[in-house]
Design a protein around this motif. Structure first.
Motif, mmCIF file in Angstrom:
data_model
loop_
_atom_site.group_PDB
_atom_site.id
_atom_site.type_symbol
_atom_site.label_atom_id
_atom_site.label_comp_id
_atom_site.label_asym_id
_atom_site.label_seq_id
_atom_site.Cartn_x
_atom_site.Cartn_y
_atom_site.Cartn_z
ATOM 1 N N GLY A 210 3.832 7.639 0.053
ATOM 2 C CA GLY A 210 2.252 8.020 0.299
ATOM 3 C C GLY A 210 1.006 7.047 -0.120
ATOM 4 N N LYS A 211 0.804 6.236 1.104
ATOM 5 C CA LYS A 211 0.446 5.291 1.672
ATOM 6 C C LYS A 211 0.210 5.400 2.756
ATOM 7 C CE LYS A 211 0.763 1.929 -2.368
ATOM 8 N NZ LYS A 211 1.289 0.658 -3.421
ATOM 9 N N LEU A 212 0.185 6.130 3.290
ATOM 10 C CA LEU A 212 -0.095 7.146 5.089
ATOM 11 C C LEU A 212 -0.906 6.139 5.835
ATOM 12 C CD1 LEU A 212 1.234 9.293 4.213
ATOM 13 C CD2 LEU A 212 0.902 10.558 6.034
ATOM 14 N N SER A 213 -2.097 6.005 5.431
ATOM 15 C CA SER A 213 -3.255 5.388 6.168
ATOM 16 C C SER A 213 -3.400 4.136 6.235
ATOM 17 C CB SER A 213 -4.712 5.183 5.429
ATOM 18 O OG SER A 213 -4.939 5.224 3.888
ATOM 19 N N ARG A 214 -2.161 2.921 5.399
ATOM 20 C CA ARG A 214 -1.968 1.717 5.813
ATOM 21 C C ARG A 214 -1.664 1.517 6.634
ATOM 22 N NH1 ARG A 214 -1.325 -1.158 0.680
ATOM 23 N NH2 ARG A 214 0.118 -3.007 1.423
ATOM 24 N N ILE A 215 -1.066 2.505 7.641
ATOM 25 C CA ILE A 215 -0.304 2.015 8.761
ATOM 26 C C ILE A 215 -2.082 1.443 9.885
ATOM 27 C CG2 ILE A 215 -0.881 4.618 9.880
ATOM 28 C CD1 ILE A 215 1.789 3.956 11.171
ATOM 29 N N ASP A 216 -3.177 1.960 10.044
ATOM 30 C CA ASP A 216 -4.123 1.219 10.227
ATOM 31 C C ASP A 216 -4.848 0.883 9.334
ATOM 32 O OD1 ASP A 216 -3.565 3.800 11.831
ATOM 33 O OD2 ASP A 216 -4.912 5.184 10.583
ATOM 34 N N THR A 217 -4.584 0.633 8.355
ATOM 35 C CA THR A 217 -5.112 -0.723 7.497
ATOM 36 C C THR A 217 -4.427 -2.053 7.922
ATOM 37 O OG1 THR A 217 -5.160 -0.340 5.674
ATOM 38 C CG2 THR A 217 -7.143 0.440 6.458
ATOM 39 N N HIS A 218 -3.032 -2.129 7.767
ATOM 40 C CA HIS A 218 -2.258 -3.242 7.152
ATOM 41 C C HIS A 218 -0.862 -2.849 8.851
ATOM 42 C CE1 HIS A 218 -3.367 -2.763 3.541
ATOM 43 N NE2 HIS A 218 -3.208 -4.017 3.434
ATOM 44 N N PRO A 219 -1.611 -3.199 10.316
ATOM 45 C CA PRO A 219 -0.556 -3.366 11.304
ATOM 46 C C PRO A 219 0.620 -3.879 11.477
ATOM 47 C CG PRO A 219 -2.562 -4.328 11.721
ATOM 48 C CD PRO A 219 -2.767 -4.311 10.236
ATOM 49 N N VAL A 220 1.668 -3.049 11.352
ATOM 50 C CA VAL A 220 2.408 -3.895 12.347
ATOM 51 C C VAL A 220 3.193 -3.801 13.526
ATOM 52 C CG1 VAL A 220 5.062 -3.318 11.851
ATOM 53 C CG2 VAL A 220 3.647 -3.332 9.709
ATOM 54 N N GLY A 221 3.519 -4.516 14.167
ATOM 55 C CA GLY A 221 3.230 -4.280 15.801
ATOM 56 C C GLY A 221 4.254 -5.467 16.239
ATOM 57 N N SER A 222 4.548 -5.232 17.622
ATOM 58 C CA SER A 222 5.677 -6.190 18.298
ATOM 59 C C SER A 222 5.052 -7.583 18.842
ATOM 60 C CB SER A 222 6.573 -5.597 18.982
ATOM 61 O OG SER A 222 6.405 -5.117 20.072
ATOM 62 N N GLY A 223 3.485 -7.655 18.844
ATOM 63 C CA GLY A 223 3.018 -9.098 19.547
ATOM 64 C C GLY A 223 3.061 -9.647 19.509
ATOM 65 N N ALA A 224 2.303 -10.814 19.655
ATOM 66 C CA ALA A 224 2.868 -11.964 19.573
ATOM 67 C C ALA A 224 2.609 -13.062 18.499
ATOM 68 C CB ALA A 224 2.034 -12.741 21.261
ATOM 69 N N PHE A 225 1.459 -12.115 17.689
ATOM 70 C CA PHE A 225 0.887 -12.143 16.401
ATOM 71 C C PHE A 225 0.404 -11.100 15.714
ATOM 72 C CE2 PHE A 225 -0.840 -15.401 19.905
ATOM 73 C CZ PHE A 225 -0.636 -16.385 19.176
ATOM 74 N N TYR A 226 0.422 -11.194 13.761
ATOM 75 C CA TYR A 226 0.469 -10.744 13.643
ATOM 76 C C TYR A 226 -0.609 -11.278 12.165
ATOM 77 C CZ TYR A 226 2.679 -13.978 9.526
ATOM 78 O OH TYR A 226 3.205 -15.071 8.933
ATOM 79 N N LEU A 227 -0.984 -9.652 11.930
ATOM 80 C CA LEU A 227 -2.272 -9.667 11.151
ATOM 81 C C LEU A 227 -1.810 -10.544 9.608
ATOM 82 C CD1 LEU A 227 -5.001 -9.425 10.136
ATOM 83 C CD2 LEU A 227 -4.267 -7.298 9.818
ATOM 84 N N ASP A 228 -2.647 -11.790 9.114
ATOM 85 C CA ASP A 228 -2.111 -12.355 8.133
ATOM 86 C C ASP A 228 -3.544 -12.307 6.888
ATOM 87 O OD1 ASP A 228 -0.249 -14.315 6.749
ATOM 88 O OD2 ASP A 228 -2.631 -15.650 6.573
ATOM 89 N N GLU A 229 -4.948 -11.841 7.309
ATOM 90 C CA GLU A 229 -5.632 -11.884 6.436
ATOM 91 C C GLU A 229 -6.777 -11.917 7.299
ATOM 92 O OE1 GLU A 229 -7.913 -15.921 4.081
ATOM 93 O OE2 GLU A 229 -6.995 -16.460 5.419
ATOM 94 N N TYR A 230 -7.656 -10.957 6.650
ATOM 95 C CA TYR A 230 -8.857 -9.856 7.004
ATOM 96 C C TYR A 230 -10.259 -9.946 5.548
ATOM 97 C CZ TYR A 230 -12.144 -6.519 8.220
ATOM 98 O OH TYR A 230 -13.137 -5.729 8.572
ATOM 99 N N GLN A 231 -10.740 -10.755 5.862
ATOM 100 C CA GLN A 231 -12.003 -10.961 5.235
ATOM 101 C C GLN A 231 -13.022 -10.324 5.708
ATOM 102 O OE1 GLN A 231 -13.233 -14.843 3.055
ATOM 103 N NE2 GLN A 231 -11.547 -15.818 3.562
#
Length: 548
Positions: A210-231
């Motif tokens: 039930g956390k659909l909006s996390r797809i836009d704030t906690h992304p999962v892609g197949s690119g060369a780098f992933y999101l680790d930290e956001y301040q």
């Protein structure tokens, strides 16, 4: 010591506030630059602004689209760095049916999604992920369509939902797009940094939680780098995706300095706080060139700065008034004062490097003729207008405030009083409900691909009125007909003729005042290798390394 203590205290309170108000945001309260390994195994990137989402599908430009997207996500296609034509990415090959309404893509089998703190994938990229990513855009019934506001500005401006009838998986690695009409720019559309591929497996897990909006704030892609930290207003940290299908990137991490306090970005570059400075403004390259530790790269950009005139405004609805404004703007003065002589005066919306560029004569600067047109229109004594000006420097306009002040002076000479209203940046979503109340907006555009349609349709078509990208509130059916005819014409010579006619209408009707085309600069530390520029703003850091 008191200053240091207060700085630490404010940072702590700031982080705690964001953690309590925005639990979906990745917040860390340690000093973001205390990790000495950043320069040993990565680099610090300064500039680019603040992200308003981590999903480029929802973005209307800025850091998310032009920098983050190319690191976190892959697309079906990408642009060749030399020809700027679409070439394979996640799609290894494709075929198009004879009438240009069906595109079948064959996916590579070795692309994997990123492992993050919030999701561990159990399957690689398949046709189901492509279907999920594009169905979200085109189907009102899609479970994720209305998530995070349900607006997709770039896709909406080009009527993507009206263009794509269906997307279906023929098997695990084959995807079929069925279009409602031929569109010869479709491959270029799929190569833009907006057209990213999300994980359908991750989406399914979010539905169950039930956390659909996390797809836009906690992304999962197949690119060369992933999101680790956001301040927020501090840093964005990306980490290397070891399973990247092209091979793991040489750099372990990229840290984006998006802080809003302290010294400016040029000072951070000079003092070695930054390794890369994105889009230094026009006055800075001469300073950077004097430092032997930095390399300054530049490229003529696929961009344009322009003044959007609300054609529904009582005075601005007059063609004579719009033409008078065009005659009153001193572009040569703006080029010298704002672009330091490096930019190019615009004669239309398309830049000279576009294959559909119309070689019109330079616009005449003639306040005397402008005054006569004002008198003819019944405004001999002038009128007042508000001019909305975003203050954030862009590659198409390195100093918006200065540009606005010069235009203000130019128009005062013909009796038009300009009230400058400033804001940090333009959020086109927020302008949607207030479009009729805008008088003039100083803005611009960076092309997302090399097709002329990408300049003209999102900004000036009738359809774009509803997306707030058409800030002139202008609709001309003849102009649209030329665009519609061009988009189904495969012969480039014939397409160019159609675009030339469309540009003639713009020059005759003047809903916008083209000002200049800017140069895209980038400064980097001499030790960094493999960093490239693109006229569209997209740039991957998958091949960047440090040579000590």
């Amino acid at each position: 010591m008191i200053l240091l203590h207060n700085h630490w205290l404010m940072r702590t309170l700031y982080c705690l506030l964001f953690a309590s108000l925005f639990p979906l945001i990745l917040v860390g309260c340690e000093d973001p630059f205390s990790d000495n390994s950043i320069r040993n195994r990565g680099f610090i990137y300064c500039g680019g602004g603040q992200p308003n989402t981590f999903n480029p599908q929802l973005s209307d430009g800025g850091l998310t689209t032009y920098t983050l997207s190319s690191q976190i996500f892959d697309r079906l296609l990408q642009f060749d760095p030399v020809t700027y034509q679409p070439i394979p990415m996640l799609a290894q090959s494709w075929i198009i049916n004879p009438n240009g309404t069906q595109y079948t893509f064959f996916l590579r089998h070795n692309a994997t999604f990123q492992v993050t703190d919030w999701f561990i994938p159990h399957q690689g990229v398949t046709a189901k992920d492509v279907v999920f990513s594009f169905k979200r855009l085109i189907s009102q019934e899609h479970p994720f369509h209305h998530v995070s506001g349900g607006k997709y500005p770039w896709f909406d401006s080009m009527d993507f939902a009206g263009l794509v009838d269906n997307v279906e998986a023929l098997d695990d690695y084959t995807v079929l797009f069925t279009l409602s009409r031929p569109d010869v720019s479709f491959l270029s559309t799929l190569a833009t940094t907006y057209a990213v591929i999300h994980s359908s497996e991750y989406a399914k897990a979010l539905q169950q939680e039930g956390k659909l909006s996390r797809i836009d704030t906690h992304p999962v892609g197949s690119g060369a780098f992933y999101l680790d930290e956001y301040q927020p207003h501090q840093i964005i940290r990306l980490k290397r995706h070891w399973g990247y299908w092209k091979g793991a990137a040489p750099m372990e991490q990229i840290v984006y300095d998006i802080s809003i306090h302290g010294t400016g970005t040029l000072a951070k570059l000079v003092t070695r706080e930054c390794d890369v400075l994105s889009s230094p403004i026009a006055s800075q390259p001469s300073v950077i060139e004097k430092d032997p530790d930095f390399v300054l790269s530049y490229q003529t950009g696929m961009n344009v700065a322009f003044l959007a005139l609300n054609t529904k405004h009582p005075a601005l609805s007059s063609l004579d008034v719009r033409q008078a404004i065009n005659l009153a703007v001193n572009r040569d003065d703006i080029i010298q004062s704002v672009y330091y002589g490096i930019g190019t005066p615009a004669t239309g919306m398309l830049p000279p490097m576009s294959w559909a560029y119309a070689e019109h004569a330079k616009f005449t600067f003639s306040p005397r003729l402008a005054i006569s047109l004002m008198t003819k229109a019944g405004y001999r004594h002038g009128f007042s207008v508000d001019l909305l000006v975003p203050l954030t420097p862009k590659r198409f306009n390195p100093n918006p405030r200065k540009t606005a002040e010069l235009i203000q002076s130019n128009l005062a000479a013909i009796g038009i009083t300009v009230n400058i209203l400033t804001q940090e940046d333009i959020n086109r979503k927020k302008l949607r409900d207030n479009l009729d109340n805008l008088d003039m907006v100083l803005t611009g555009w960076i092309a997302d691909n090399g097709d002329p349609d990408n300049f003209l349709r999102p900004l000036l078509s009738c359809k774009a009125q509803s997306t707030s990208w058409n800030l002139s509130n202008w609709c001309n059916r003849s102009f649209d007909r030329f665009l519609d005819a061009a988009i189904i014409t495969e012969d480039r010579k014939k397409r160019r003729e159609l675009y030339l006619q469309a540009q003639t209408i713009l020059r005759d009707r003047m809903p916008i005042i083209p000002i200049a085309h800017g140069v895209h600069y980038q400064a980097r530390n001499l030790t960094l290798r493999g960093m490239t520029l693109s006229p569209f703003g997209d740039k991957s850091f998958a091949n960047v390394s440090r040579n000590r």
